[in-house]
Design a protein around this motif. Structure first.
Motif, PDB file in Angstrom:
ATOM      1  N   GLU B 213       0.654  -1.229   0.188  1.00 28.27           N
ATOM      2  CA  GLU B 213       0.151   0.108   0.082  1.00 28.27           C
ATOM      3  C   GLU B 213       0.791   1.328  -0.014  1.00 28.27           C
ATOM      4  O   GLU B 213       2.078   1.371   0.589  1.00 28.27           O
ATOM      5  N   THR B 220      -4.445  10.389   7.723  1.00 29.40           N
ATOM      6  CA  THR B 220      -4.595  10.416   9.214  1.00 29.40           C
ATOM      7  C   THR B 220      -5.385   9.083   9.637  1.00 29.40           C
ATOM      8  O   THR B 220      -5.212   8.530  10.705  1.00 29.40           O
ATOM      9  N   ASP B 221      -6.209   8.365   8.685  1.00 29.01           N
ATOM     10  CA  ASP B 221      -7.217   7.567   9.174  1.00 29.01           C
ATOM     11  C   ASP B 221      -6.291   6.130   8.590  1.00 29.01           C
ATOM     12  O   ASP B 221      -6.422   5.787   7.462  1.00 29.01           O
ATOM     13  N   ALA B 223      -7.296   2.967   9.679  1.00 26.78           N
ATOM     14  CA  ALA B 223      -7.875   1.633   9.755  1.00 26.78           C
ATOM     15  C   ALA B 223      -8.064   0.879   8.674  1.00 26.78           C
ATOM     16  O   ALA B 223      -7.928  -0.437   8.946  1.00 26.78           O
ATOM     17  N   GLY B 224      -8.345   1.382   7.287  1.00 31.52           N
ATOM     18  CA  GLY B 224      -8.653   0.681   6.301  1.00 31.52           C
ATOM     19  C   GLY B 224      -7.299  -0.155   5.953  1.00 31.52           C
ATOM     20  O   GLY B 224      -7.422  -1.375   5.654  1.00 31.52           O
ATOM     21  N   ILE B 225      -6.105   0.476   5.965  1.00 35.37           N
ATOM     22  CA  ILE B 225      -4.883  -0.131   5.726  1.00 35.37           C
ATOM     23  C   ILE B 225      -4.581  -1.198   6.657  1.00 35.37           C
ATOM     24  O   ILE B 225      -4.107  -2.502   6.577  1.00 35.37           O
ATOM     25  N   ALA B 227      -6.545  -2.911   8.470  1.00 36.39           N
ATOM     26  CA  ALA B 227      -7.747  -3.976   8.306  1.00 36.39           C
ATOM     27  C   ALA B 227      -6.926  -4.930   7.228  1.00 36.39           C
ATOM     28  O   ALA B 227      -7.069  -6.190   7.412  1.00 36.39           O
ATOM     29  N   LYS B 228      -6.508  -4.324   6.088  1.00 35.44           N
ATOM     30  CA  LYS B 228      -5.902  -4.961   5.203  1.00 35.44           C
ATOM     31  C   LYS B 228      -4.723  -5.921   5.314  1.00 35.44           C
ATOM     32  O   LYS B 228      -4.517  -7.100   5.185  1.00 35.44           O
ATOM     33  N   ASP B 231      -5.905  -8.745   7.982  1.00 38.71           N
ATOM     34  CA  ASP B 231      -6.486  -9.546   7.195  1.00 38.71           C
ATOM     35  C   ASP B 231      -5.488 -10.656   6.136  1.00 38.71           C
ATOM     36  O   ASP B 231      -5.865 -11.954   6.264  1.00 38.71           O
ATOM     37  N   ASN B 248       0.459   6.415  13.835  1.00 37.59           N
ATOM     38  CA  ASN B 248      -1.170   5.915  13.656  1.00 37.59           C
ATOM     39  C   ASN B 248      -1.237   4.760  13.033  1.00 37.59           C
ATOM     40  O   ASN B 248      -2.133   4.021  13.546  1.00 37.59           O
ATOM     41  N   VAL B 251      -0.715   2.079  16.067  1.00 38.61           N
ATOM     42  CA  VAL B 251      -1.858   1.999  16.904  1.00 38.61           C
ATOM     43  C   VAL B 251      -2.978   1.240  16.079  1.00 38.61           C
ATOM     44  O   VAL B 251      -3.852   0.439  16.688  1.00 38.61           O
ATOM     45  N   GLN B 254      -2.543  -2.356  16.299  1.00 36.59           N
ATOM     46  CA  GLN B 254      -2.718  -2.838  17.566  1.00 36.59           C
ATOM     47  C   GLN B 254      -3.997  -2.665  17.884  1.00 36.59           C
ATOM     48  O   GLN B 254      -4.772  -3.964  18.714  1.00 36.59           O
ATOM     49  N   GLN B 255      -5.034  -2.211  17.308  1.00 34.45           N
ATOM     50  CA  GLN B 255      -6.298  -1.990  17.564  1.00 34.45           C
ATOM     51  C   GLN B 255      -6.812  -3.406  17.009  1.00 34.45           C
ATOM     52  O   GLN B 255      -8.152  -3.967  17.522  1.00 34.45           O
ATOM     53  N   LEU B 256      -6.213  -3.895  16.096  1.00 29.31           N
ATOM     54  CA  LEU B 256      -6.791  -5.027  15.313  1.00 29.31           C
ATOM     55  C   LEU B 256      -6.154  -6.336  16.260  1.00 29.31           C
ATOM     56  O   LEU B 256      -6.460  -7.397  15.459  1.00 29.31           O
ATOM     57  N   ASN B 257      -5.344  -6.139  16.806  1.00 29.57           N
ATOM     58  CA  ASN B 257      -4.715  -7.126  17.412  1.00 29.57           C
ATOM     59  C   ASN B 257      -3.955  -8.135  16.493  1.00 29.57           C
ATOM     60  O   ASN B 257      -3.773  -9.201  16.711  1.00 29.57           O
TER      61      ASN B 257
END
Lengths: 294, 406, 381
Positions: B213, B220-221, B223-225, B227-228, B231, B248, B251, B254-257
């Motif tokens: 990617e 700043t977000d 989350a999507g990267i 998640a990928k 996964d 970022n 973190v 880590q939020q997705l463990n």
């Protein structure tokens, strides 16, 4: 794309859509009551996020507590702004000039934030920043869930206020037909002032929600201006339910597209939706009758 | 038709007023008398995307200036810094160097931070014929612009930063070697240079790149990267990062463990603010660094001591690179015996082209494009402490693999 | 030079020397006006020689580029009253197109520059059609959205645009030293500006210009009166886009490094609006005047307070003051202050009967004066 990734993205999209809905609701409210495109809305959002960050840094308390101060403060600022600044503009050129005026306010906020807090990127460091809970196989960050909850509660309150209270009736009447509302005894100027205040109060809530899980810097508001504008146009200018639906649809769409296209291309969804709306259905897809003439 | 007269007069008055305004604020430091200080101009990203490393570079320059002045200055003259803030913007950096060279008439310039800002500012320096030694423009793109006055004051260019790590991974037995790799990189020549340099080495050796990617600098977000990457379940994650984006992204992961075996991020982990920013969940994070305070190069001991005295803690990589820049320029100035604009600058350039300079990151020499000819070290967070883990002959601690959970 | 305020079909004497007034070609007014114009032009042309160092010259080039963009913006904003905050889109497109044509395809720089302008016009036809379907607020939203979407594309389409690393544009005059390079581009920008002013002046006098101004005053009435509003607006939009793109392309050739965040910045678009509004959108020289004031102030602020974001605050306060207190710009505001009367409102609608009478009287007096003694001072009521 695997099923679990799809579901994870869907969950993220719903969380994101909720935040978008809250923020765009304020924006469409201003437009409804005053025919004002409030460019400074996202600048106030960033301001609220900075205040939450600063509050957390100075007191060490949870940034959510800063809402006790920022919500009334922003409400008052909104009323004052409408009464002192927006009403000064000539009615004939109100829409155009209010864009420029609120643009100036946005620049002012950005400049002052840069001056006071410097342009360095900031992030609230919470003990639960990296925590997550599992939800049917998807991981949900606690901070995102809190932000979503905040948005949902605020939107519900806004809905009750508009549907059930006398003030809400007057506000809706003003949105639908200002002259007629005036004729039946609604003091539209006062209603408009309060409407502006409520709109800005949503920015305080939204900014605090944003600050929980995002990096902030003074010029970040430009990043938000475009998507929020697109949402209110797609939803139909002046229609709060339409805006909420559009926010959810676009938030989920962005989150899903992100998986295949990457973050940058996914953001173009908002603008494509905007252009399609104007070409096909300028009054918006989910309500609103105002757009065409403004 | 007097309104015409007025209008025209007003226009003329405004024009001349603005000309005067601009003239009034002109006036540089001028001259170069034997007692005048040597003024060194530098533009740094003190605010904006690169502000954390930018401030590090500033501290390094300040440490160098005070060290030089304590030892009698350069050529017997005091040294003075003139720092402008470019707000991490390429347009401001050009304006800043234009002002430093043409308006304030500084005697020497040092480079700014980040490759993206080095290319435009090096062009200004080049076109004014100034020597341009810089602490941060590491990407290959910098050296392909045909600059003749540019020197990079660090051990190696971006592509080679992870050279030791790649060697080590490929030397692992088949069973321990990671099989899948996820790459996320900022669209920035330096950040991409490091990440893609490692990615290409690993891909060549047959590791599978499962996520690749690129995101723009203002993202700043994450989350999507994240998640990928999560996964994909990649064994190893490479972040081509600057500072805040690394925080970022980590973190968000880590939020997705997500728990990889190897996690390598450029720049950010070498920053002293980094562990605070991610709440100390740093276990096992790897980064390339051109510098370690424990290195026993002759000038480094004095630098660490001096720096610690000034700022209350040991220097990090950005500080060291800035200090190195100062050392490189100082060596040229002392050898050639001049420090002012004009033909002196060409003599400084010519000298550096042919000589080796001893610095806090070791002896440096350059090829004809300004590329340094050494290698970077690899550091790792082990139990909350940063240690050099590769290459093995200079390692302070063993390389921990697979990394513990963060 | 005349301004938009002189565009009346009223029985006023033609007011500019260039158009060959029917009578009194050597009247005092014309002489003064011509002299003032020459002085202003001389000041502009002499600026490079007067600049004390190359940095001031560099700032002069920036101000000149601002003047070009603000004047280009005014083709849309001034004539039709449609305020676009997104003209930076055309600026950036022009710059990128020029950069790609010279850099990737090795076209001669100034051929690439002109073709880039034309390419932008073609690209903007569909956007213009979509944007002009709506008015007011929605138009502004679209104009902002256009900039933001181009920023995303420029960042994401790295194979073509170089992504966030930006694009390096080859120097058109590689042999010039940096100060000489600045000087050359200063004159190029001034020449571009002169062409724009000439085109503005021509449109201002044309039937097309009258139609556009009718749209500005009342679009519905204009449509009812048979003005092809959609086509007129679109043409004005494209002319404005074309010139903005040329200014952007010129900037690319001069500056050499394109960064998407700066090229597609809403801030740049807002500066154009601020400059045009401050000077006065209805006046030929309004945007130029605004650009000189705002541009010099911005450069000064950046030099003096470069470490802070105060230049944004200053720009914000200035924009707020202009919007709240003098939305017509300083040219009319200053004139109102200087003269309590005088038929100078540009719009037909703003011309009251009393003003018309006064103007006619002035014209008559002038005719009288011309007949008596062509060089005598004007006898104004």
């Amino acid at each position: 794309m695997s099923g679990s990734l799809l579901f994870q993205s869907l969950v993220l999209g719903v969380l994101l859509g909720g935040l978008y809905a809250l923020l765009a609701a304020g924006l469409t409210l201003y437009f409804g009551v005053m025919r004002v495109v409030m460019i400074a809305h996202s600048a106030f959002l960033i301001l609220a996020a900075y205040l939450a960050w600063y509050f957390n840094k100075e007191t060490g308390l949870d940034p959510l507590l800063s809402l006790v101060v920022t919500v009334p403060l922003f409400f008052a600022a909104g009323v004052v702004m409408q009464r002192l600044l927006i009403t000064r503009l000539r009615p004939a050129t109100l829409t155009m000039m209010s864009v420029l005026l609120t643009f100036a306010i946005a620049l002012f906020i950005e400049g002052m934030l840069g001056f006071v807090f410097t342009g360095t990127q900031r992030r609230i460091n919470l003990s639960y920043s990296g925590s997550d809970i599992e939800f049917f196989g998807a991981q949900i960050a606690v901070v995102k869930l809190v932000a979503f909850g905040l948005a949902a509660v605020s939107l519900a309150l806004l809905y009750v206020l508009l549907k059930k209270s006398r003030f809400g009736q007057a506000l809706r009447a003003t949105i639908q037909h200002p002259q007629a509302a005036q004729l039946v005894g609604v003091r539209t100027d006062r209603v408009a002032g309060l409407g502006f205040g409520i709109g800005l109060a949503t920015a305080a809530v939204g900014g605090t929600a944003l600050s929980l899980d995002a990096t902030i810097y003074p010029s970040l508001h430009w990043h938000w201006v475009g998507p929020l504008m697109a949402i209110i146009v797609v939803g139909g200018l002046g229609s709060i339910p339409g805006t909420a639906i559009a926010a959810m649809v676009l938030g989920i769409g962005q989150s899903l597209l992100q998986v295949e296209l990457g973050t940058t291309w996914a953001q173009t969804l908002f603008y494509i939706a905007l252009f399609v709306t104007l070409m096909v259905r300028p009054q918006g897809f989910f309500g609103g009758r105002l757009a065409q003439r403004f | 038709m007097s309104q015409w007269k007025r209008r025209a007069t007003a226009l003329a008055a405004t024009l001349s007023a603005s000309a005067l305004l601009l003239t009034a604020c002109s006036g540089g430091s001028g001259g170069g008398g034997p007692d005048d200080p040597i003024v060194i101009g530098v533009s740094l990203p003190l605010t904006g995307d690169f502000s954390e490393p930018g401030k590090g570079v500033q501290r390094g320059y300040e440490a160098w200036v005070s060290a030089v002045n304590e030892n009698g200055g350069l050529l017997g003259r005091e040294v003075e810094l003139r720092v402008l803030d470019d707000q991490s913007s390429a347009d401001r950096v050009v304006q800043d160097y234009e002002a430093l060279i043409a308006h304030y008439e500084v005697d020497l310039v040092f480079g700014p931070f980040s490759t993206r800002l080095v290319v435009p500012s090096a062009r200004v320096a080049e076109e004014y014929g100034m020597l341009f030694v810089e602490p941060a423009g590491a990407a290959e793109a910098v050296f392909e612009q045909g600059f003749e006055n540019l020197f990079y004051a660090a051990p190696a260019i971006a592509q080679d930063h992870y050279a030791h790590l790649a060697d080590h991974i490929l030397s692992l037995p088949e069973g321990q070697r990671p099989r899948t790799v996820a790459v996320a990189s900022m669209d920035d020549p330096f950040a991409q240079g490091t990440a893609h340099g490692l990615r290409d080495r690993l891909a060549e050796a047959g590791l599978e790149i499962v996520v690749d990617e690129t995101y723009p600098p203002n993202t700043t977000d994450f989350a999507g990267i994240a998640a990928k990457i999560d996964d994909s379940g990649a064994d190893m994650v490479i972040g081509g990062t600057q500072y805040q984006d690394a925080v970022n992204l980590i973190v968000a992961l880590q939020q997705l463990n997500y728990q990889p075996q190897i996690a390598a991020f450029s720049t950010a982990p070498t920053n002293p603010e980094f562990p605070v920013a991610i709440g100390d969940r740093t276990e096992g994070i790897i980064a390339p660094t051109g510098y370690t305070p424990d290195a026993d190069w002759p000038s480094n001991v004095a630098f660490v001591e001096h720096y610690t005295e000034m700022f209350g803690g040991p220097p990090a990589e950005d500080e060291a690179n800035a200090y190195t820049t100062g050392q490189v320029v100082a060596a040229a100035v002392e050898a050639v015996g001049c420090a002012e604009q004009g033909e002196c600058q060409q003599r400084l350039v010519d000298w550096l082209r042919d000589n080796e300079v001893d610095t806090v990151v070791g002896p440096l020499s350059w090829d004809d494009k300004g590329r340094p000819q050494s290698a970077h070290l690899i550091q790792q967070y082990v139990d909350g402490e940063v240690s050099i883990v590769l290459p093995e002959d200079t390692a302070e601690a063993p390389f921990v693999h697979p990394k513990p959970e963060w | 030079m005349p301004s938009a305020s002189d565009t009346r079909r009223a029985p006023a004497p033609a007011q500019d020397a260039a158009a060959g007034p029917p009578r009194g070609p050597l009247s005092t007014g014309n002489v003064v006006r011509g002299a003032a114009f020459l002085v202003a032009a001389a000041l502009i042309l002499l600026f490079p020689a007067l600049a004390p160092n190359p940095f001031i010259l560099f700032s002069g080039v920036i101000v000149a580029s601002y003047a070009c963009t603000a004047t280009a913006w005014n083709f849309m904003g001034g004539f039709t009253g449609y305020i676009s905050l997104g003209h930076a889109a055309f600026f950036g497109l022009g710059a990128y197109a020029t950069g790609l044509l010279t850099g990737d395809l090795d076209w001669p720089p100034f051929v690439a520059w002109f073709v880039a302008g034309l390419i932008v016009v073609v690209l903007c036809v569909p956007v213009g059609i979509a944007a002009l379907r709506v008015r007011g607020a929605s138009f502004v939203i679209v104009s902002i959205a256009f900039v933001l979407i181009l920023l995303l594309v420029a960042q994401a389409w790295a194979d073509l645009t170089g992504g966030s690393n930006g694009l390096v544009v080859p120097r058109p005059f590689p042999d010039l030293s940096r100060p000489e390079h600045h000087r050359a581009f200063y004159f190029l920008f001034v020449a571009l500006l002169a062409v724009m002013l000439l085109v503005w002046w021509a449109i201002d006098r044309s039937r097309f210009g009258a139609g556009l101004k009718a749209i500005r005053e009342d679009e519905d009435k204009a449509q009812a009166l048979g003005v092809p509003t959609r086509d007129y607006k679109l043409v004005a939009y494209l002319v404005s886009a074309f010139f903005t793109a040329l200014a952007g392309g010129m900037y690319a050739l001069w500056f050499g490094d394109l960064d998407p965040i700066f090229q597609f910045s809403i801030l740049l678009g807002s500066y154009m609006v601020l400059m045009a509004l401050l000077g006065g959108v209805r006046h030929l020289f309004g945007p130029l005047l605004g650009a000189v004031i705002v541009g010099s102030a911005l450069e000064f602020f950046k030099l003096e307070f470069g470490d802070t974001q105060l230049h944004l605050v200053a720009a914000a306060v200035l924009l707020g003051i202009v919007v709240l207190f003098m939305p017509d710009g300083i040219i009319p505001a200053a004139r109102d202050l200087a003269r309590r009367f005088g038929p100078q409102g540009t719009s037909i609608r703003e011309m009251t009967a009393a003003e018309l009478l006064e103007r006619n009287r002035a014209a008559a007096a002038r005719t009288q004066a011309d007949a008596d003694a062509p060089q005598s001072k004007e006898d104004r009521p």
